[in-house]
Design a protein around this motif. Structure first.
Motif, short mmCIF file in Angstrom:
data_model
loop_
_atom_site.label_atom_id
_atom_site.label_comp_id
_atom_site.label_asym_id
_atom_site.label_seq_id
_atom_site.Cartn_x
_atom_site.Cartn_y
_atom_site.Cartn_z
N SER A 44 -71.33 51.97 68.62
CA SER A 44 -71.86 50.61 68.46
C SER A 44 -73.35 50.56 68.77
CB SER A 44 -71.07 49.64 69.35
OG SER A 44 -71.25 50.00 70.70
N HIS A 45 -73.86 51.61 69.36
CA HIS A 45 -75.29 51.65 69.69
C HIS A 45 -76.10 52.32 68.59
CE1 HIS A 45 -74.67 50.20 73.75
NE2 HIS A 45 -73.57 50.94 73.77
N GLU A 46 -77.32 51.91 68.51
CA GLU A 46 -78.29 52.51 67.60
C GLU A 46 -78.31 54.04 67.78
OE1 GLU A 46 -80.83 51.08 64.61
OE2 GLU A 46 -79.39 50.04 65.91
N LYS A 66 -76.26 56.30 67.61
CA LYS A 66 -75.12 57.01 68.17
C LYS A 66 -74.04 57.03 67.08
CE LYS A 66 -76.21 56.83 72.84
NZ LYS A 66 -75.63 56.97 74.17
N LYS A 81 -71.62 45.99 60.89
CA LYS A 81 -71.33 47.38 61.19
C LYS A 81 -69.90 47.44 61.72
CE LYS A 81 -73.64 50.85 63.98
NZ LYS A 81 -74.73 51.14 64.91
N VAL A 119 -68.68 54.93 61.42
CA VAL A 119 -69.39 53.65 61.31
C VAL A 119 -69.69 53.35 59.84
CG1 VAL A 119 -71.53 52.45 61.84
CG2 VAL A 119 -70.40 53.80 63.59
#
Ligand code: TPP
Ligand code: TPP
Ligand code: SF4
Ligand code: SF4
Ligand code: SF4
Ligand code: SF4
Lengths: 297, 178, 388, 96, 388, 297, 96, 178
Positions: free
Chosen positions: B28-30, B32, C3, C177
């Motif tokens: 969920s992080h930039e 990663k 996302k 993702v």
């Protein structure tokens, strides 16, 4: 002489398989093979029972057995039977074990054809009421109200909206040599039907209810209980078809409550009281017809 | 450097859900990235199964199951044997749900069953082991896990699972100290 | 754009929802099931307005989709392996009828022996049936393909069904993702299906008819043209897609350092990621190797292949497929492209991943090493070459 | 014939059969790992009614001297046998 | 040997009777029906001892044959076009199970559009499914192939199902003189089927099982080897056939003045006769042209093609087939053979006879003329080249 | 108001086709479409009726119509129906016309599935008792004793040995919304059943006997006579199934002799007197059951 | 709509449709050539009972002014109409 | 030189049987070859159909229907139109079953219907036209035709058909003289 635990063949032919703990289908297959013995030549289509038993080099049938295409249980059985006979071999029993999806949906063309030819085969449908091997999708034998992954229950729809197809009566309408319903909750009845069928020449169809703890959302040790209760509450029945006649083998003096039966299974968790009333009424309607058209033994 | 986590459980215990929540939380992080996948094939109730999470700071392209893992997490200690330690990378650790204690410093233990019984009122330990992992592994923090629970689990399960995860985070720390 | 952490199957289902199909008919088979289950959930929760038909087999699944398309509805189905084979008759039927149905195929090995894992024998063995065939590399591309597929299939010049292939498990069941576009944007990209190829209550038609020897070739020729022209439609779709969503795709193939490479691996599907990483390693060492990823097997990228092969010393075709009694089908097709372009360079076939066998980074390196011999060989990863 | 565990696991190209055909009942792995609880038979209480034998989906209970015997290599711990025993002769115990 | 006036279908049925199949299961479809009707007559009049099963579809026809083969019986089926596609799943199944079933396929166009006439799209679109594929030129070869097919399929090293293809109508329904061997001689040629690949009541087996990623490649590799080795078995069969019946066939291909030819037409099936006659005319004029007739598409005659092409200036592939979005499948395969052999000569594709369209002598001449341009092109007879 | 020649839609929708002179199937299709009218959307699988009507550029249906795969009549109908409905169109009738082979053999899987879903379609089987388009091969609806090209009559075997599958009762056993039998010898009855079916929501199945002079070996002008006689001699019957009930529509006061019926057709030329007695007895047995299970109207 | 004969027979590549879809009821050939006998209606005898109209498999008999009319372009001469006529109003005559 | 014969009849009249018998009869001799085939596709009762026989002294390889024929034979005169004459090769002839007479020397006629009625007691004219052809075409003699009838037709039909063929051979000769 009717078969019991004492008189049954002690040999095991279905062993070491990877079915879920508490799988009802595997019990049906195991018991049927004990009745039929080592000269059973088994054909199983894609489905749980083949998926758990034929993983080379782990091969879990002690008798001759093979996997068929999903649609081809009956037609491969036909070939097996004809092929052996063409070689002068006659003392064997060609038997198929197919799930509800493999029987009532994709496999019905071949099954119907085999019955029509009156091929000398025994076809056993172990009915766990959904496509289980692929992860619980609706089949045409999934009962009204059951939640499956393709009949999800949510705000708008509460699971499967269609009633269960009646394969027993459909095979009977073909004028089949012998058809029967059974449940693994009543093993003696099942064993005797398998034995009886094995002695009849022509096409035999046995439809045996075989609960699936994984798909029904029940505990692994409750499999047999549900297989009994479904008969006791009247949502399934034990019957035979022979010589143009329907015979009811067992009539519960009083039905247990279908609600009790349904509420214990997570696949029915979402049902409203009205839904359950629908189930109850359709049961009663079915039994009216049974009363009318079946001979009670 | 990629971090490989392998989950062990039984069909029905939710090992893969944990693997997936972990991947979602991490990525969920930039910048990663994560992959998460189950051991492929039908999941039979009761059968031993595995699940995998791969974490990295660049997109993960290797989609295969890995032999050597950084972390091996067991939802059920009847699945654990000491032999498994050879499948750890150097410096790798096992996280084990058990009542027992182990002398081996590579085996971190937690009594997830008792947390589950206490908080979830159900013998389901997957999120608990996830919470335990988060407190052991530097690359992720507990809030990410909680957020993933909120995003990916049915609403009615949020509260209890978040509580369980929190509890787990403290308990595993004690486990490490043993 | 949101996302999300999705599997290939889920991503594809999200893409399909954006495309607003009107009829969905599918039959379960591992590893395709999830896409269908997701869609049935979407129908249940009303986030997708479609008729969801529980059919009795794959033959019926595609028959039903054909019926729906024949009255002008947008239709979707999905399958895999045995299911794809079971509907083979309908594949040819849909293509010849020019019905722009979209199907997701989860690439899986075909029986016998039974095996549920990913290889590409299912779709590649049905390469000739007249469908556009695309192969996705990852979940993002899966979603994007799902949306673009209808644009391409329904394009006036194309009118051809579209099969989007996702490697079983390694792509269909693997979570990563994914950027999920918004419905509003998607509606800008894809308009409702409008066609004259339909039964029409205000202007009755006869469809799906017979054509004797005299005119049959004309229909087959037009069918061929339709799929050839998909190339333009793909370019158009990808251009528009980029404008709206900001992701640019590269047509029938994707070149990664292939243009100036001495040794090129040509492959398709999800294994391309690992090859790309391996190319990076070689390039770091200063070795001129490259990857050409085939994104579409039909229409076949003859020119694209010839263009990169022109400067190469040898090429290797890595595929999860074997046409028994000859070689891998992708290899055969690539060789024909080279032959037609008059390029006589060594090309070798590496058959791997059959029945879900893992293809390791090490094996990809060994392919590049093998190519340096500059010979033409056919070999099975893990087993080796011919008979001896 | 009852399938049974074999020593040899075919692995090399030449051991692998030429056809998808192999000896029936060839087992190479056990199912003991499926269990986290195990049925334990109290032979004192067992009257040999054979209900557990009959209903075990895995067929791991066999008749022995008018009582029954259990093959732990293949028992999955489903608990059906315990439920079927009307004489309370089977208990489920947590696996170690 | 008796001389009879038979159609291709009838000749094939006579050959099958000589092979003494034990189980016959087939479903009617034009233009295959006659072969099945003949066999049912033979069963009725007891000149053939076999179980004749009236199945409900082609999927069942081949399933039934697989069942019979799986207990060690010799099985026969026949189909065409839609029927072949409808049984596609079973094709792959039979091949992977290594069941040496023989099937006659009457080559016919596939829908849509519907068309009952002869082209080769049906069998060529299923080339990858693991069956030996033979193509007969005339009724005599049909009969001889029927008998030889079991010898080859059941050969210990082969164990692979056999598809014998006869061009629909122009071969299946056309009567000509055929020498019919005697049963006694045939019995010298072909022995009863003996195999370990069967369910056996005295030594129980589990068949048609699953194989996971670890060993799957091994099975697929062996399947590939089996069909590759058919080449030796074909040579062996033809040699023995010649010894007993005095007719010699020529393996995977038949060369007619191709060895020293500048321009060669490569083709398959019954059109070869007309090409041969055209070659004669050119040769009379002193022009070095030739014909290479492909008798077997699988195993594919890579070496044979390379051998004749080595000295040629250009080759043309004439086929009744198109793989939509690319080119004819035979052409693709031939090109790969050339590429692997490092032969960079012009090769062109001539697609004709689709949906039973007639291929005239004049068109064959025009192919030879076109080859003289020494270019590589793909064109449709009667329509011409690419898009413009 | 019941339909007759006077009240029937005058429009023709099936015209210019290449069916044999005197073809019974073409009459069934023609009449059904006149009843259903221009908003009928027809699906026909491979078979005589599609083969004679869809030869581009000779297209013989005036309404919307398409050919389906041989196995896919019902599933394509399902798609047609769902596709139109999904576009908000509701005033149409999706109708299938399939032969006996296309219905009872290869098509039964899809038909069974459609009934199970209760799709809103009308499926009409025109039964000419063999695969006619391919040149008269046995189907599962070929009656006992009939000679076909795959059940040849000779010294050893006298034609087809199996009885005719009962599709009407098989669809009924599915619990279908409406099923009926009919014959083109009784056109008014057939027209009214088609009309009735068109007004019922859900799956409807009509099985109409449609003699084929080519396959039966009869004169082209006798088609209607045989379609009448088969009912009069009791080898076929006119009935309906609705609301869980069988209804007999017509009972001949006395059966005409089956022998007369059989002997006139060359497909039965080889039958012995004993064979004919077998036919007679199986007819009587069937009528006993009809008597028992059907309501007579 | 009743299918009817058209003037235009699509033949060139551009006239041939892009899909297997075309106008319903598009006829380009007649069936008159099928007959070697033809039904001839005697309008005197015809009472307009419409049995011939109803039972003609080819639908070539239409109602006209309380009687019937026959389209010889598409009649195949099967003779059913004659058989169905209870008033002897139809005779089959040999074609010339 | 190849001789092309085209047969015209209606579905059910047996035109193709005649075509086939002719091919069989001709090719029964050393170094004589024949092909025979029907017009392809399902034969609908009543529909006009064609059949083809090709005769040659070397194997016949051209399997296509021919536009121009040496002989065109009609089993039924309602199928005949004068236009058909343009489909004859130079020197080609039409053989027509008819009661009528034609002035055109390229049209040879025979009243096969009456022979059929008289000898066969059935309106089937295929063998009769075959007999007529045999007496017109040099390359074949009547005995070959009779032999083919014996070989390829059901036994009970032999006698009558042979008689009919003989009768035809005489009658067509008269036809030519007309
Ligand atoms: C043609 C084809 N379609 C789909 C599948 C996938 N498939 C394998 S098993 C299975 C489910 C079987 O369900 P059922 O017959 O009910 O048996 P169960 O798994 O419940 O035992 C499916 C859909 C297949 N193998 N072949
Ligand atoms: C999959 C497939 N198998 C076989 C055929 C060939 N075929 C076309 S029509 C036909 C016969 C149809 O018989 P029936 O359904 O009884 O209809 P009828 O011809 O008698 O009208 C057959 C076998 C086909 N088109 N598709
Ligand atoms: S999913 Fe159900 S049917 Fe399948 S093995 Fe498990 S318990 Fe048995
Ligand atoms: S626990 Fe289950 S598997 Fe084990 S013995 Fe009891 S019934 Fe059998
Ligand atoms: S063969 Fe029979 S069903 Fe077919 S068109 Fe002719 S008469 Fe009609
Ligand atoms: S002869 Fe036949 S086709 Fe002609 S009008 Fe009478 S019934 Fe109709």
């Amino acid at each position: 002489m009717s078969l019991t635990g004492k008189t049954l063949n002690e040999e095991e032919f279905f062993y070491g398989h990877k079915a879920c703990a508490g799988c009802g289908g595997s019990l049906a297959v195991r018991i049927a093979l004990k009745v039929l013995g080592e000269r059973a030549v088994a054909v199983l289509p894609a489905g749980c029972m083949s998926a758990v038993a034929f993983n080379f080099p782990q091969l879990c049938f002690g008798n001759n057995a093979m996997i068929s295409t999903f649609a081809g249980t009956a037609s491969m059985l036909t070939g097996v039977e004809a092929g052996l006979r063409a070689q002068g071999i006659n003392d064997f029993q060609a038997v198929g074990f197919a799930g509800d999806g493999g029987t009532a949906d994709i496999g019905i063309q071949a099954l119907s054809g085999a019955i029509d030819r009156n091929d000398n085969i025994l076809y056993i449908c172990y009915d766990n009421e959904a496509y289980m091997n692929t992860g619980i999708q609706k089949s045409s034998l999934t009962p009204f109200g059951a939640k499956t992954t393709t009949t999800p229950a949510g705000e708008n729809i509460r699971g499967n909206l269609r009633p269960k197809k009646n394969m027993f009566e459909i095979t009977a309408a073909h004028g089949i040599a012998y058809a029967a319903t059974a449940s693994i909750g009543f093993l003696n009845d099942f064993m005797n039907k398998v034995e009886k069928a094995s002695k009849i020449k022509g096409t035999k169809y046995i439809h045996v209810i075989a609960p699936c703890p994984t798909g029904w959302g029940t505990a692994t040790d409750e499999t047999i209980d549900f297989a009994k209760e479904i008969v006791d509450c009247g949502l399934w029945y034990l019957a035979e078809y022979e010589n143009d006649e329907f015979i009811l083998n067992y009539k519960p003096t009083e039905f247990t409550d279908v609600e009790t039966y349904l509420r214990k299974q997570s696949r029915f968790a979402q049902l409203t009281d009205e839904d359950i009333q629908v189930v109850r009424e359709s049961r009663d309607k079915k039994w009216e017809r049974i009363q009318k058209n079946y001979k009670v033994k | 450097m990629m971090v490989n986590i392998r989950w062990h459980g039984r069909g029905g215990q939710g090992a893969f859900t944990a693997a997936r929540l972990l991947g979602a939380a991490y990525s969920s992080h930039e910048n990663k990235y994560a992959l998460a996948f189950p051991s492929f094939g039908p999941e039979r109730r009761g059968a031993p199964i595995q699940a995998f999470t791969k974490l990295d700071t660049k997109p993960v392209v290797n989609r295969s199951e890995v032999d050597k893992a950084d972390y091996i997490i067991f939802l059920d200690d009847t699945l654990f044997t000491e032999g498994i330690l050879t499948e750890l990378k150097q410096g790798g650790k096992v996280l084990l749900n058990t009542k027992q204690s182990f002398e081996n410093p590579r085996v971190l233990t937690i009594n997830a069953d008792s947390i589950a019984a206490e908080i979830l009122k159900q013998p389901i330990t997957n999120t608990i082991m996830l919470g335990a992992f988060a407190s052991v592994f530097d690359g992720i923090n507990l809030d990410d896990i909680k957020e993933a629970i909120r995003l990916f689990m049915p609403k009615k399960l949020h509260e209890k699972n978040i509580a369980a995860v929190e509890q787990a985070a403290t308990q595993i720390n004690r486990g490490v100290l043993l | 754009m949101a996302k999300e952490f999705l599997s290939g199957n889920e991503a594809f289902a999200y893409g399909i929802r954006l495309a607003r199909p009107q009829v969905i008919s599918a039959y379960p088979i591992t590893p395709q099931t999830i896409v269908v289950e997701k869609l049935s959930e979407m129908v249940e929760d009303s986030s997708l307005q479609a008729e969801f038909i529980h059919v009795e087999s794959e033959h019926s699944a595609l028959s039903c989709a054909i019926g729906a398309s024949a009255v002008g509805a947008r239709a979707f189905t999905a399958t895999s392996s045995q299911g794809l084979l079971y509907m083979a008759e309908c594949l040819t039927y849909a293509a010849g009828g020019r019905f722009p149905i979209v199907m997701m195929n989860a690439n899986r090995s075909t029986a016998l022996p039974w095996n549920i894992y990913g290889d590409q024998r299912d779709s590649l063995s049905l390469l000739d049936c007249g469908w556009i065939q695309a192969y996705a590399e990852n979940a993002q591309e899966s979603l994007d393909l799902a949306l673009m597929s209808y644009y391409i299939a329904e394009h006036k010049k194309v009118s051809t069904p579209f099969m989007a292939n996702l490697d079983g498990f390694v792509l269909t069941h693997t979570y990563e993702v994914v950027e999920v576009p918004e419905a509003k944007q998607a509606d800008l990209f894809l308009k409702p299906y409008v066609t004259e190829n339909k039964l029409d209550l205000s202007y009755p038609k006869n469809l799906a008819f017979s054509v004797g020897p005299d005119h049959n070739t004309a229909f087959k020729f037009k069918e061929h043209l339709g799929i050839l022209r998909a190339k333009e439609a793909i370019d158009e779709a990808e251009h528009k897609f980029n404008e709206i969503f900001g992701r640019q795709y590269t047509g029938l193939t994707e070149s990664y350092h292939a243009d100036d490479a001495d040794y090129i691996i040509i492959t398709l599907g999800s294994i391309a990621g690992l090859v790309r990483e391996t190319v990076d390693k070689y390039r770091e060492k200063g070795e001129k190797v490259g990857l050409l990823r085939i994104r579409y097997m039909r229409p076949f990228p003859n020119e694209e292949i010839a263009a990169v092969a022109r400067n190469a010393k040898a090429i290797g075709i890595l595929e999860k497929d074997i046409s028994f009694g000859n070689e891998g089908t992708v290899y055969t097709n690539v060789n024909s492209a080279l032959q037609k372009a008059g390029l006589s360079i060594p090309s070798s076939n590496f058959i791997g991943g059959l029945g879900g066998r893992n293809i390791s980074e090490h094996e990809i390196e060994s392919i590049f090493e093998e190519l340096k011999n500059e010979k033409s060989t056919v070999s099975f990863l893990g087993i080796g070459g011919g008979e001896e | 014939m009852k399938p049974y565990l074999r020593d040899k696991v075919p692995t090399t190209l030449s051991e692998i059969p030429d056809h998808t055909a192999y000896e029936a009942g060839y087992l190479v792995t056990k199912n003991a790992g499926w269990r986290n609880i195990r049925p334990v038979i109290n032979l004192e209480k067992c009257v040999g009614c054979l209900q557990c034998y009959l209903y075990c989906p895995d067929g791991v209970i066999s008749k022995e001297e008018n009582k029954v015997r259990l093959d732990y290599d293949f028992c999955k711990g489903c608990g059906i046998c315990k439920k079927m025993c009307h004489f309370d002769a089977i208990q489920m115990e947590v696996e170690k």
